[in-house]
Design a protein around this motif. Structure first.
Motif, PDB file in Angstrom:
ATOM      1  N   ARG A   1       0.817  -1.208   0.000  1.00 32.25           N
ATOM      2  CA  ARG A   1       0.000   0.000   0.000  1.00 32.25           C
ATOM      3  C   ARG A   1       0.854   1.263   0.000  1.00 32.25           C
ATOM      4  N   LEU A   2       1.926   1.249   0.828  1.00 34.68           N
ATOM      5  CA  LEU A   2       2.817   2.420   0.897  1.00 34.68           C
ATOM      6  C   LEU A   2       3.588   2.605  -0.409  1.00 34.68           C
ATOM      7  N   ARG A   3       3.965   1.516  -1.029  1.00 30.99           N
ATOM      8  CA  ARG A   3       4.680   1.614  -2.321  1.00 30.99           C
ATOM      9  C   ARG A   3       3.787   2.258  -3.380  1.00 30.99           C
ATOM     10  N   GLU A   4       2.510   1.882  -3.350  1.00 33.16           N
ATOM     11  CA  GLU A   4       1.580   2.481  -4.315  1.00 33.16           C
ATOM     12  C   GLU A   4       1.380   3.973  -4.045  1.00 33.16           C
ATOM     13  N   GLN A   5       1.324   4.322  -2.748  1.00 34.32           N
ATOM     14  CA  GLN A   5       1.121   5.741  -2.390  1.00 34.32           C
ATOM     15  C   GLN A   5       2.303   6.614  -2.799  1.00 34.32           C
ATOM     16  N   HIS A   6       3.496   6.050  -2.741  1.00 35.23           N
ATOM     17  CA  HIS A   6       4.717   6.832  -2.994  1.00 35.23           C
ATOM     18  C   HIS A   6       5.392   6.414  -4.307  1.00 35.23           C
ATOM     19  N   THR A   7       4.586   6.071  -5.300  1.00 35.44           N
ATOM     20  CA  THR A   7       5.138   5.698  -6.603  1.00 35.44           C
ATOM     21  C   THR A   7       5.965   6.847  -7.175  1.00 35.44           C
ATOM     22  N   GLY A   8       7.174   6.528  -7.585  1.00 32.62           N
ATOM     23  CA  GLY A   8       8.054   7.541  -8.172  1.00 32.62           C
ATOM     24  C   GLY A   8       8.976   8.220  -7.161  1.00 32.62           C
TER      25      GLY A   8
ATOM     26  N   ARG B   1      11.710   7.627  -5.045  1.00 34.15           N
ATOM     27  CA  ARG B   1      12.709   6.572  -4.901  1.00 34.15           C
ATOM     28  C   ARG B   1      13.202   6.421  -3.474  1.00 34.15           C
ATOM     29  N   GLN B   2      13.501   7.539  -2.793  1.00 34.74           N
ATOM     30  CA  GLN B   2      14.051   7.475  -1.434  1.00 34.74           C
ATOM     31  C   GLN B   2      13.031   6.894  -0.455  1.00 34.74           C
ATOM     32  N   VAL B   3      11.775   7.312  -0.616  1.00 33.27           N
ATOM     33  CA  VAL B   3      10.715   6.801   0.276  1.00 33.27           C
ATOM     34  C   VAL B   3      10.524   5.302   0.065  1.00 33.27           C
ATOM     35  N   ILE B   4      10.511   4.861  -1.199  1.00 30.39           N
ATOM     36  CA  ILE B   4      10.332   3.435  -1.485  1.00 30.39           C
ATOM     37  C   ILE B   4      11.500   2.619  -0.926  1.00 30.39           C
ATOM     38  N   GLU B   5      12.725   3.156  -1.049  1.00 31.30           N
ATOM     39  CA  GLU B   5      13.899   2.471  -0.471  1.00 31.30           C
ATOM     40  C   GLU B   5      13.755   2.355   1.039  1.00 31.30           C
ATOM     41  N   SER B   6      13.233   3.414   1.666  1.00 29.63           N
ATOM     42  CA  SER B   6      13.019   3.399   3.116  1.00 29.63           C
ATOM     43  C   SER B   6      11.960   2.370   3.501  1.00 29.63           C
TER      44      SER B   6
END
Length: 202
Positions: free
Chosen positions: A27-34, A36-41
């Motif tokens: 769910r968080l990955r979908e919210q923060h698509t694009g 990069r730093q947030v997805i890595e976190s």
């Protein structure tokens, strides 16, 4: 986000199930698509939770459900394949029957048709009717033996067909009428039975 614990980063509790943790990560990955730093976190927090769960499992702090540890106990033994029950009598009978192709049926039919015509031919004397009958027996032996290459079985089936034909012909001889002699009728019926035996048995 870096000041938070991995559980807080994903928004789940320490008691959350693996499915809940995975759903939160997705769910968080979908919210923060694009981003990069947030997805890595998010991925780092997810990996940290997995490592923490593995450590806790090794220390015995997490009890793994039986369905995960021993799935074969839940599933039970594999189902046995059910074999169709067939009667020994039926299987013996079906083992004797043959379904000949058109080409396999052609030669015996032609030979027995020729022998039948010869036995009905008025110029042939009654005493000579044994000749087409003997040729019919030989034909039956040949075609039966060619199917299974079992001469003894071929002899038994042919002799059985001969006896059955003679008995059947004798019983049905009153149907011959005045135009056909009893001997010719019996010979004809016997040839028909031998044709059936050599064509549809093996």
């Amino acid at each position: 986000m870096s000041q938070q614990s991995p559980y807080e980063q994903l928004g789940v509790t320490i008691d959350a199930s693996f499915d809940e943790i995975q759903d939160a990560r997705d769910r968080l990955r979908e919210q923060h698509t694009g981003e990069r730093q947030v997805i890595e976190s998010i991925e780092a927090a997810y990996d940290a939770i997995l490592m923490d769960r593995l450590r806790m499992r090794q220390e015995g702090k997490i009890k793994v459900p039986e369905r995960i540890r021993f799935p074969e106990r839940i599933a039970g033994p594999p189902a046995k394949e059910i074999q169709p029950q067939t009667s020994p009598k039926v299987s013996w009978l079906t083992g004797m029957l043959d379904a000949p192709s058109r080409s396999e049926l052609m030669w015996p039919s032609l030979i027995y048709l020729g022998l039948g015509v010869v036995s009905l031919y008025p110029a042939i004397e009654i005493s000579l009717l044994q000749l087409p009958l003997a040729l019919g027996v030989a034909t039956s032996l040949y075609f039966l033996n060619r199917k299974e290459n079992k001469f003894g079985r071929s002899v038994l089936l042919t002799v059985g067909g001969l006896i059955l034909g003679l008995i059947l012909g004798s019983l049905l001889s009153p149907m011959a009428g005045a135009t056909l002699s009893v001997e010719r009728f019996i010979t004809l019926v016997t040839l028909i039975v031998l044709w059936l035996v050599s064509s549809f048995l093996r």
